[in-house]
Design a protein around this motif. Structure first.
Motif, PDB file in Angstrom:
ATOM      1  N   SER A 294       1.132  -1.318  -0.039  1.00 17.70           N
ATOM      2  CA  SER A 294      -0.188   0.016  -0.090  1.00 17.70           C
ATOM      3  C   SER A 294       0.642   1.156  -0.093  1.00 17.70           C
ATOM      4  CB  SER A 294      -1.074  -0.148   1.237  1.00 17.70           C
ATOM      5  OG  SER A 294      -2.205  -0.773   1.212  1.00 17.70           O
ATOM      6  N   LEU A 297       2.132   1.681  -3.838  1.00 14.70           N
ATOM      7  CA  LEU A 297       1.390   2.634  -5.250  1.00 14.70           C
ATOM      8  C   LEU A 297       0.554   3.757  -4.159  1.00 14.70           C
ATOM      9  CD1 LEU A 297      -1.046  -0.083  -3.669  1.00 14.70           C
ATOM     10  CD2 LEU A 297      -0.584   0.622  -6.602  1.00 14.70           C
ATOM     11  N   PHE A 298       0.634   4.255  -2.648  1.00 15.72           N
ATOM     12  CA  PHE A 298       0.854   5.724  -2.547  1.00 15.72           C
ATOM     13  C   PHE A 298       1.632   6.736  -3.093  1.00 15.72           C
ATOM     14  CE2 PHE A 298      -0.055   9.882   0.609  1.00 15.72           C
ATOM     15  CZ  PHE A 298      -1.079  10.125   0.226  1.00 15.72           C
ATOM     16  N   PHE A 368      -6.257   6.686   1.049  1.00 16.29           N
ATOM     17  CA  PHE A 368      -6.656   6.309  -0.503  1.00 16.29           C
ATOM     18  C   PHE A 368      -7.603   6.823  -0.501  1.00 16.29           C
ATOM     19  CE2 PHE A 368      -2.903   2.896  -0.336  1.00 16.29           C
ATOM     20  CZ  PHE A 368      -2.536   3.315  -1.327  1.00 16.29           C
ATOM     21  N   LEU A 430       1.296  -6.005  -6.468  1.00 15.48           N
ATOM     22  CA  LEU A 430       0.162  -4.539  -6.262  1.00 15.48           C
ATOM     23  C   LEU A 430       0.002  -3.427  -7.487  1.00 15.48           C
ATOM     24  CD1 LEU A 430      -0.877  -4.294  -2.369  1.00 15.48           C
ATOM     25  CD2 LEU A 430      -1.735  -5.311  -3.974  1.00 15.48           C
ATOM     26  N   PRO A 431       1.052  -2.465  -7.615  1.00 14.30           N
ATOM     27  CA  PRO A 431       1.342  -2.021  -8.996  1.00 14.30           C
ATOM     28  C   PRO A 431       0.585  -2.645  -9.471  1.00 14.30           C
ATOM     29  CG  PRO A 431       3.015  -1.422  -7.101  1.00 14.30           C
ATOM     30  CD  PRO A 431       2.593  -2.458  -7.543  1.00 14.30           C
ATOM     31  N   VAL A 434      -2.879  -2.247 -10.267  1.00 13.72           N
ATOM     32  CA  VAL A 434      -3.324  -0.880 -10.244  1.00 13.72           C
ATOM     33  C   VAL A 434      -3.017  -0.684 -11.739  1.00 13.72           C
ATOM     34  CG1 VAL A 434      -3.380   1.026  -9.545  1.00 13.72           C
ATOM     35  CG2 VAL A 434      -3.610  -0.996  -7.376  1.00 13.72           C
ATOM     36  N   ALA A 465      -8.181   3.534  -9.457  1.00 17.22           N
ATOM     37  CA  ALA A 465      -6.319   3.287  -8.563  1.00 17.22           C
ATOM     38  C   ALA A 465      -6.967   3.922  -6.819  1.00 17.22           C
ATOM     39  CB  ALA A 465      -6.002   3.975  -9.266  1.00 17.22           C
ATOM     40  N   PHE A 466      -6.987   4.453  -6.534  1.00 13.53           N
ATOM     41  CA  PHE A 466      -7.307   4.778  -5.161  1.00 13.53           C
ATOM     42  C   PHE A 466      -8.126   3.736  -4.758  1.00 13.53           C
ATOM     43  CE2 PHE A 466      -4.824   8.612  -6.819  1.00 13.53           C
ATOM     44  CZ  PHE A 466      -3.834   9.122  -5.004  1.00 13.53           C
ATOM     45  N   SER A 469      -6.636   0.754  -3.889  1.00 14.88           N
ATOM     46  CA  SER A 469      -5.333   1.071  -2.832  1.00 14.88           C
ATOM     47  C   SER A 469      -5.944   0.740  -1.888  1.00 14.88           C
ATOM     48  CB  SER A 469      -4.812   1.847  -3.833  1.00 14.88           C
ATOM     49  OG  SER A 469      -4.270   2.224  -4.203  1.00 14.88           O
ATOM     50  N   ALA A 472      -6.841  -2.642  -1.420  1.00 12.86           N
ATOM     51  CA  ALA A 472      -5.759  -3.977  -0.408  1.00 12.86           C
ATOM     52  C   ALA A 472      -5.580  -3.480   0.775  1.00 12.86           C
ATOM     53  CB  ALA A 472      -5.046  -3.592  -1.428  1.00 12.86           C
TER      54      ALA A 472
END
Length: 503
Positions: A294, A297-298, A368, A430-431, A434, A465-466, A469, A472
């Protein structure tokens, strides 16, 4: 002399034993500062390469820039289980210094590289910094006084975020004034200095495992991790149905399955499966993957929003430069540290780390969701970045404290190494999920002459996308919520009985 005994350490071997200081001392503070700065080097090395990537690929006339980032992560993840086992056998401080020396050699190789292949080899060797994360908190657990362990571990693991504040300015100055090679010279000098600081300030762990090294398991597990990560990292470029992607993926899965089989049949495996499948260890490992995934991703999505020019009319973007984005990095880094301090202070006062991990993941999920809905104002976005950073800090610091509670000292490094693998694998996986969604359905319909050839996404795309995330992070929180209220330390197998060195 050397004494051996069952899995529980005697009082004289425990942190904070009679004769050892029970509180902070100047040497102990210096040791912690050295470890924190080393982990800062882990973070800054990744950030610097990301910023220098365009310059490096232009210099070497290559389109394979992704390998600069992948090679670092790949070797770190592959080496982690072997390094962890060697640390349990021969000493955590010793292996920490070996990893620092190897990474410094990698930085030197990159700094003088005359070809792109040599540069990639140097970057791969620099990936030995990755195991330093779990080696650091495993070492702290063994040599710091008991009353200081929770806070020291929390500061060490959450302090990594602070470097995100000055990194854009430092990297910009190095590249603009001294060329891209200067970032590798900076890493080399920093690692040599920090290695010396740790050597003079930090004691060696007295805890050893008596098990033999499982070389077959190291080859199988390392090869399996490598195959899976290569497939995941380059699947979007090669195509998910291409022979190369499927070949690496299948080979990786087969090797991991072979490792699992070997670990069940030999008496002294690289990672003890019985320990790994215990509920506190398994759930902590999975939760750790979601925390770090996570966070990745951020870290990727936020600058994409902030640095997109507003004049494109996509409903988001401020057109910030890399240095201008530092105003968004600052609250994240500061609040990561605050979250870590909160965990350290509360766990030090006997609060369980499990609810703090759940809270951290839920706060990250809320961050997110809020950014996905409202990302058109700088002030609000900066505040929400800080909120996310606080949750990130709670998660970063709760994970090692949970692992310390669940795993005996003689298995700490080898077990933590698998947690480290998940902390590397989830940010890779994870990316991909997304961006697969974004690239399939939410590419902004803008002509290349407007975007400079860059791929940009619609406002709805970022909402999706958010949202993914946030989902997740919620899954990670649900996994963490399943951790038992009372975590009892698992029994070490007979083959891994501790050996405590005394003088």
């Amino acid at each position: 002399m050397v004494t051996a005994h069952d899995s529980a350490l005697p009082p004289s071997a425990a942190p904070g034993a009679p004769g050892a200081p029970e509180q902070w001392t100047p040497r102990l503070v210096f040791s912690l500062v050295s470890i924190v700065l080393l982990l800062e080097m882990l973070t800054i090395s990744y950030l610097m390469i990301a910023m220098a990537l365009p310059t490096i690929t232009t210099h070497y006339q290559t389109s394979q820039g992704a390998w600069l980032l992948t090679a670092f992560l790949l070797l770190g993840a592959v080496a982690a289980p072997l390094v962890g086992r060697l640390a349990d056998l021969h000493g955590k401080r010793r292996m920490l210094l070996v990893c620092v020396a190897g990474s410094a050699l990698g930085s030197l190789l990159s700094a003088v590289a005359t070809s792109y292949g040599v540069l990639i080899a140097g970057r791969a060797l620099s990936g030995l910094l990755v195991p330093c994360l779990f080696l650091s908190y495993s070492l702290i657990r063994d040599v710091f006084p008991a009353r200081t362990v929770a806070l020291a571990v929390s500061v060490a693991t959450s302090g990594m975020g602070l470097v995100a504040i000055p990194a854009p300015f430092l990297t910009g100055w190095l590249i603009d004034d001294h060329g891209f090679r200067s970032i590798f010279w900076f890493s080399l000098i920093g690692l040599v200095v920090l290695g010396a600081m740790i050597a003079v300030s930090t004691d060696e762990s007295p805890v050893r495992s008596r098990a033999r090294l499982d070389l077959l398991g190291a080859v199988l597990l390392g090869g399996g991790i490598a195959g899976i990560l290569v497939a995941v990292s380059f699947g979007p470029t090669w195509g998910w149905t291409s022979g190369r992607t499927l070949g690496y993926l299948v080979a990786g899965v087969v090797l991991v399955a072979a490792w699992l089989l070997s670990a069940r049949t030999i008496t002294e495996p690289l990672i003890d499966i019985d320990v790994l499948r215990r509920r506190p260890v398994l759930l902590t490992t999975i939760s750790a993957g979601f925390v770090y995934g996570s966070s990745a991703l951020f870290t990727m999505l936020l600058p994409m929003i902030a640095m997109t020019p507003a004049v494109l009319g996509l409903g988001y973007g401020f057109g910030l430069s890399a240095e201008g984005f530092a105003v968004f990095q600052a609250p994240i880094g500061a609040m990561v540290m605050v979250g870590g301090l909160v965990v350290g202070l509360l766990v030090g006062r006997r609060m369980r780390p499990q609810p703090l991990l759940v809270a951290g993941l839920l706060i990250m999920a809320a961050g997110f969701a809020a950014v996905g809905v409202a990302h058109d104002g700088k002030g609000l976005l900066i505040v929400l970045a800080g909120v996310f950073g606080f949750g990130q800090g709670l998660g970063y610091a709760a994970i090692p404290n949970l692992l310390i509670a669940a795993v005996p000292p003689q298995l700490q490094a080898s077990t933590a190494s698998i947690v480290g693998v998940f902390q590397s694998a989830f940010p890779a996986i994870l990316p991909v999920v997304v961006f697969a969604v974004l690239n399939n359905s939410y590419v902004a319909p803008l002509p290349p002459e407007m975007t400079g050839g860059a791929v940009l996404y619609t406002n709805d795309g970022y909402l999706v996308a958010f949202s993914i995330s946030a989902g997740a992070a919620v899954i990670g929180a649900l996994v963490a919520a399943l951790l038992p209220r009372t975590i009892r330390q698992v029994d070490a197998p007979a083959a891994a009985d501790a050996v405590v060195l005394t003088h």
